[in-house]
Design a protein around this motif. Structure first.
Motif, mmCIF file in Angstrom:
data_model
loop_
_atom_site.group_PDB
_atom_site.id
_atom_site.type_symbol
_atom_site.label_atom_id
_atom_site.label_comp_id
_atom_site.label_asym_id
_atom_site.label_seq_id
_atom_site.Cartn_x
_atom_site.Cartn_y
_atom_site.Cartn_z
ATOM 1 N N TRP A 1 -5.524 -2.406 6.817
ATOM 2 C CA TRP A 1 -5.841 -3.313 5.706
ATOM 3 C C TRP A 1 -7.183 -3.980 5.975
ATOM 4 O O TRP A 1 -7.455 -4.414 7.113
ATOM 5 N N TYR B 1 -8.069 -4.087 0.487
ATOM 6 C CA TYR B 1 -7.994 -2.630 0.476
ATOM 7 C C TYR B 1 -7.092 -2.134 1.599
ATOM 8 O O TYR B 1 -7.075 -2.694 2.698
ATOM 9 N N CYS B 2 -6.384 -1.069 1.326
ATOM 10 C CA CYS B 2 -5.747 -0.358 2.414
ATOM 11 C C CYS B 2 -6.460 0.978 2.606
ATOM 12 O O CYS B 2 -7.111 1.491 1.684
ATOM 13 N N ALA B 3 -6.344 1.482 3.802
ATOM 14 C CA ALA B 3 -7.027 2.711 4.166
ATOM 15 C C ALA B 3 -6.132 3.530 5.096
ATOM 16 O O ALA B 3 -5.269 2.971 5.779
ATOM 17 N N CYS C 1 0.876 -1.176 0.000
ATOM 18 C CA CYS C 1 0.000 0.000 0.000
ATOM 19 C C CYS C 1 0.910 1.221 0.000
ATOM 20 O O CYS C 1 1.581 1.495 1.004
ATOM 21 N N HIS D 1 1.211 5.194 -0.099
ATOM 22 C CA HIS D 1 0.373 6.366 0.167
ATOM 23 C C HIS D 1 1.115 7.631 -0.210
ATOM 24 O O HIS D 1 2.325 7.620 -0.471
ATOM 25 N N TYR E 1 -12.299 4.539 8.560
ATOM 26 C CA TYR E 1 -11.177 5.220 7.949
ATOM 27 C C TYR E 1 -11.658 6.287 6.981
ATOM 28 O O TYR E 1 -12.710 6.154 6.359
ATOM 29 N N GLY F 1 -8.166 -1.014 -4.138
ATOM 30 C CA GLY F 1 -8.183 -2.440 -3.883
ATOM 31 C C GLY F 1 -7.350 -3.235 -4.863
ATOM 32 O O GLY F 1 -7.081 -2.798 -5.986
ATOM 33 N N ARG G 1 -17.190 -6.057 4.345
ATOM 34 C CA ARG G 1 -15.779 -5.738 4.476
ATOM 35 C C ARG G 1 -15.280 -6.146 5.847
ATOM 36 O O ARG G 1 -15.955 -5.922 6.849
ATOM 37 N N TYR H 1 -9.725 7.640 4.222
ATOM 38 C CA TYR H 1 -9.254 7.491 2.851
ATOM 39 C C TYR H 1 -9.078 6.010 2.520
ATOM 40 O O TYR H 1 -8.599 5.238 3.344
ATOM 41 N N TRP H 2 -9.410 5.687 1.263
ATOM 42 C CA TRP H 2 -9.362 4.296 0.817
ATOM 43 C C TRP H 2 -8.688 4.192 -0.533
ATOM 44 O O TRP H 2 -8.813 5.073 -1.384
#
Length: 120
Positions: A33, A92-94, A22, A24, A107, A113, A42, A109-110
């Motif tokens: 995650w 997904y990471c956030a 991920c 950023h 969270y 995926g 989710r 921001y996303w």
């Protein structure tokens, strides 16, 4: 505005391993995650405070998942070992959990995926 991009997904056989990344855009205090399998909600997997390195891992990860950071590269990793077909999902990471806490699951921001498919 924070931008996140996941990578490292793909197709793998059961028992294999993957390392998801991920990346950023910086200025992020914590990253989490999650995954979402078809027809399911989710699911939170792991989070890490990018300052002190403290982690929060969901019990469902069963010791097979590890989260780590490489701040110089603005990247957080999710290592998944002993993959199972039930790990098939979009991962997904956030960034920026509520109250800045890795123990919160909301969270701001996303990323878009990355698909992980595990075959038996």
């Amino acid at each position: 505005q924070v931008h996140l991009v996941e990578s490292g997904g793909g197709m793998v056989q059961a028992g294999g391993s993957l390392r998801l990344s991920c990346t950023h855009s910086g200025g992020v205090d914590a990253v989490g995650w999650f995954r979402q399998a078809p027809g399911k909600e989710r699911e939170f997997l792991a989070a890490q405070d990018l300052g002190n390195g403290i982690t929060n891992l969901a019990r469902s990860t069963e010791g097979r998942f590890t989260i780590s950071r490489e701040n110089a590269k603005n990247t957080v990793y999710l290592q998944i070992n002993s993959l199972k077909p039930t790990d098939t999902a979009v991962y997904y990471c956030a960034a920026e959990p509520q109250y800045g806490s890795i123990w919160r699951y909301e969270y701001k921001y996303w990323g878009q995926g990355t698909q992980v498919t595990v075959s038996s």
